[in-house]
Scaffold this active site. Sequence first.
Site, PDB file in Angstrom:
ATOM      1  N   GLU A 159       0.794  -1.239   0.000  1.00 30.28           N
ATOM      2  CA  GLU A 159       0.000   0.000   0.000  1.00 30.28           C
ATOM      3  C   GLU A 159       0.828   1.292   0.000  1.00 30.28           C
ATOM      4  OE1 GLU A 159      -2.704  -0.419   3.319  1.00 30.28           O
ATOM      5  OE2 GLU A 159      -3.595  -2.219   2.483  1.00 30.28           O
ATOM      6  N   ASN A 201       2.080  -5.234  -3.155  1.00 25.92           N
ATOM      7  CA  ASN A 201       0.663  -5.502  -2.884  1.00 25.92           C
ATOM      8  C   ASN A 201      -0.081  -4.200  -2.608  1.00 25.92           C
ATOM      9  OD1 ASN A 201      -1.361  -7.626  -2.267  1.00 25.92           O
ATOM     10  ND2 ASN A 201      -1.289  -6.824  -0.172  1.00 25.92           N
ATOM     11  N   HIS A 238     -10.582  -5.753  -2.503  1.00 25.75           N
ATOM     12  CA  HIS A 238     -11.654  -5.536  -1.513  1.00 25.75           C
ATOM     13  C   HIS A 238     -12.769  -4.755  -2.225  1.00 25.75           C
ATOM     14  CE1 HIS A 238      -9.261  -6.997   1.790  1.00 25.75           C
ATOM     15  NE2 HIS A 238      -8.291  -6.152   1.510  1.00 25.75           N
ATOM     16  N   GLU A 267      -6.385 -10.581  -1.346  1.00 23.96           N
ATOM     17  CA  GLU A 267      -7.220 -10.342  -0.153  1.00 23.96           C
ATOM     18  C   GLU A 267      -8.686 -10.240  -0.561  1.00 23.96           C
ATOM     19  OE1 GLU A 267      -5.770  -6.965   2.122  1.00 23.96           O
ATOM     20  OE2 GLU A 267      -3.679  -7.529   1.778  1.00 23.96           O
ATOM     21  N   ASP A 269     -12.429 -10.013  -1.069  1.00 23.84           N
ATOM     22  CA  ASP A 269     -13.745 -10.079  -0.415  1.00 23.84           C
ATOM     23  C   ASP A 269     -14.663  -9.114  -1.153  1.00 23.84           C
ATOM     24  OD1 ASP A 269     -12.845  -7.622   0.673  1.00 23.84           O
ATOM     25  OD2 ASP A 269     -12.684  -8.413   2.706  1.00 23.84           O
TER      26      ASP A 269
END
Length: 347
Positions: A159, A201, A238, A267, A269
């Site tokens: 990030e 990432n 996300h 990750e 979702d």
Amino acid sequence: MNRTTRRWRVTMGATVAGLGLLAATALSAQAAGSTLHEAAADQGRYFGTALAQGKLNDTQYTTIADREFGMITAENEMKMDATEPQQGVFDYSAGDRIVDWATGHGKQVRGHALAWHSQQPGWMQSMEGSALRQAMLNHVTQVATHYRGKVYAWDVVNEAFSDNGDGSRRDSNLQRTGNDWIEAAFEAARAADPDAKLCYNDYNTDSWTNPKTQAVYAMVKDFRSRGVPIDCVGFQAHFNSGNPVPNNYHETLQRFADLGVDVQITELDIEGSGGSQAEQFSGVTQACLAVERCTGITVWGVRDTDSWRASGTPLLFDGNGQKKAAYHAVLDVLNGGEPGDGGSATS
Ligand code: G2I
């Protein structure tokens, strides 16, 4: 057909012979995977999840994790605050518990994360300049060395780009040590664990037209051209109604892969429920399968109730550990069926 039983798919090719009889020229039977891990493995991919060490005594949780997933990420236990709570004092107990569970159950491990502006231990938050740079590099070296040989891929830097729309780096104490902090972290990770794949990432890098995506792309391209050791890019993925799966997602993954790096969905979702959630999970899975260098998908937790945003019910199992529509949709895509058709492809 019962989705949880092993199914057989028959593909027949036929030619018409002189006698007018059909002669089968190809007959192949291929097993369809009955779990996410098995079905993904049949496609040459992994399917993973994030685990929290505090839940490893929950048998419903571990039963699902063991059955369905082949790649494990520690949700918090390998982050900077967990692994170096005091400067120079390393604590691998929680991370080791996750890694030991994973390897004891035949799983691989994604390491998350070596250098990040967030979840820094207190001592690091107040550091700056060359002292901070040195402390960060020492952290990368120590942690990557401890887990050397046990980690398939590391999120080396997490990030590091801002969301302000101009493609700039995120302001942080690490960024203020100099723009080359990211490549310095990758060099240190490579020296410590030459066999782990080293990933950058980030989130909000899903749409190809997003300036943040373009900025990460430019960095990876630059690193590749200068020989900075980067092997992969992680897309956190996300999603929710305000940040839906973009329709150019496949293009994004392919463009990065074309730089000569693996891409991984790290990750995943998607907030929502029912058919619309299932459809979006299908789309993400299809996008990965369509890109040869998309090597795997990790969902960020096991059951909805395990999620960092549980109220959005963003995962593949409900709070009772039952498979959701989204689970079946993902499994169907992994098994080569059209989303929603039950996966029972025929010729
Ligand atoms: O925020 C979602 C993810 C975004 N990308 C990086 C991931 O590392 C991040 O994961 C989340 C974890 O799922 C949460 O579990 O990172 C959060 C922190 O940035 C994690 O939350 C923290 C809480 O903030 C702490 O209060 C808590 O002590 O979890 C900790 C352990 O339960």
